[in-house]
Every structure is written in structure tokens, then in C-alpha cells.
Design a protein around this motif. Structure first.
Motif, short mmCIF file in Angstrom:
data_model
loop_
_atom_site.label_atom_id
_atom_site.label_comp_id
_atom_site.label_asym_id
_atom_site.label_seq_id
_atom_site.Cartn_x
_atom_site.Cartn_y
_atom_site.Cartn_z
N LEU A 33 -73.33 44.20 78.57
CA LEU A 33 -72.88 44.96 77.40
C LEU A 33 -73.28 44.33 76.08
O LEU A 33 -73.14 44.96 75.03
CB LEU A 33 -71.36 45.13 77.44
CG LEU A 33 -70.80 45.93 78.61
CD1 LEU A 33 -69.28 45.90 78.57
CD2 LEU A 33 -71.33 47.35 78.61
N ARG A 37 -74.91 48.56 73.58
CA ARG A 37 -74.90 49.96 74.02
C ARG A 37 -73.67 50.25 74.86
O ARG A 37 -73.18 49.40 75.60
CB ARG A 37 -76.15 50.25 74.83
CG ARG A 37 -77.41 50.06 73.97
CD ARG A 37 -78.64 50.49 74.66
NE ARG A 37 -78.53 51.91 75.00
CZ ARG A 37 -79.37 52.52 75.81
NH1 ARG A 37 -80.35 51.86 76.37
NH2 ARG A 37 -79.22 53.80 76.09
N GLU A 38 -73.18 51.46 74.73
CA GLU A 38 -72.09 51.93 75.58
C GLU A 38 -72.68 52.27 76.95
O GLU A 38 -73.75 52.87 77.05
CB GLU A 38 -71.46 53.18 74.96
CG GLU A 38 -70.31 53.73 75.75
CD GLU A 38 -69.71 54.96 75.10
OE1 GLU A 38 -70.41 56.01 75.03
OE2 GLU A 38 -68.55 54.88 74.65
N THR A 78 -67.82 49.62 76.27
CA THR A 78 -68.64 48.96 75.27
C THR A 78 -67.99 47.63 74.91
O THR A 78 -66.78 47.45 75.07
CB THR A 78 -68.80 49.85 74.02
OG1 THR A 78 -69.74 49.26 73.15
CG2 THR A 78 -67.50 50.05 73.29
#
Length: 115
Positions: A33, A37-38, A78
Motif C-alpha cells: 500500500l 494507491r487504494e 489504503t
């Protein structure tokens, strides 16, 4: 599914954050993570059962390290880098550098189809 609780930045404690980061799978999730970015939960691949991965994601969320968002039946996660950085400046950078140097968490990766 009920909405997940996320601790406020003022509620983050050093002990809870370090406890959450004491497991190689959770460090691996943070490494994945760390690109900002999610990611969908289904994109994460780890050498543990889905229920165990779900537990690890909950530990990270409860410690304030990640944020989980539900959209229909899908969950996304996230890294709360800015919040952790605000509370403990430099901590995530040091942990990520050490994890990379020692190859901790390398077994967690993105599955096929993740970009």
C-alpha cells in the motif's frame, strides 16, 4: 456490513502502531500500500487464508495505519500515510526502509489484474 471505525489521528498510539507492524504479513500489506494507491482486498495475495488476511487488515485499520472503504460488496484499503506521519514523523519511512533491507513482507503482493 456495518461501517468500519477508523481511529482519529489523535487516537493513534505508538504501542498500537508498533504492535500492528510487528507481523511480517502486516508489514507486507503496508509495503504494497505504500505506493499510495487504494487497493481492493481481493487484489492482495498473501500465503495465509482469506480469513487470516482479513484479520491482519483489521489489525492495521484498528491501529490507524490503514483506512477501509466499502462499496457495495467490495472493500478497499489504503495506507493512512499522512495521518501516521502527522502523529509519528518518519516512522513509516524507517519501517519501510528496514522492511525492504531485510526483505520483510515480500510474500505479500498484488494479484493478477492489479495495476
Amino acid at each position: 456490513m456495518r461501517q468500519a471505525r477508523h481511529p482519529d489521528v489523535t487516537e493513534l498510539t505508538l504501542v498500537s502502531v508498533l504492535t500492528a507492524l510487528s507481523d511480517p504479513i502486516r508489514v507486507g500489506v503496508v509495503r504494497v500500500l505504500s505506493d499510495g494507491r487504494e487497493r481492493g482486498w481481493g487484489e492482495l495475495r498473501a500465503p495465509v487464508a482469506k480469513s487470516t488476511l482479513s484479520h491482519h487488515l483489521r489489525v492495521l485499520r484498528d491501529a490507524g495505519i490503514t483506512r477501509t472503504r466499502q462499496e457495495g460488496t467490495r472493500c478497499y484499503v489504503t495506507l493512512r500515510r499522512d495521518d501516521v506521519e502527522a502523529r509519528f514523523p518518519g516512522l513509516l519511512d524507517v519501517v519501510l526502509a528496514a522492511a525492504h533491507a531485510d526483505d520483510v513482507g515480500r510474500q505479500v503482493e498484488l494479484g493478477a489484474g492489479a495495476s
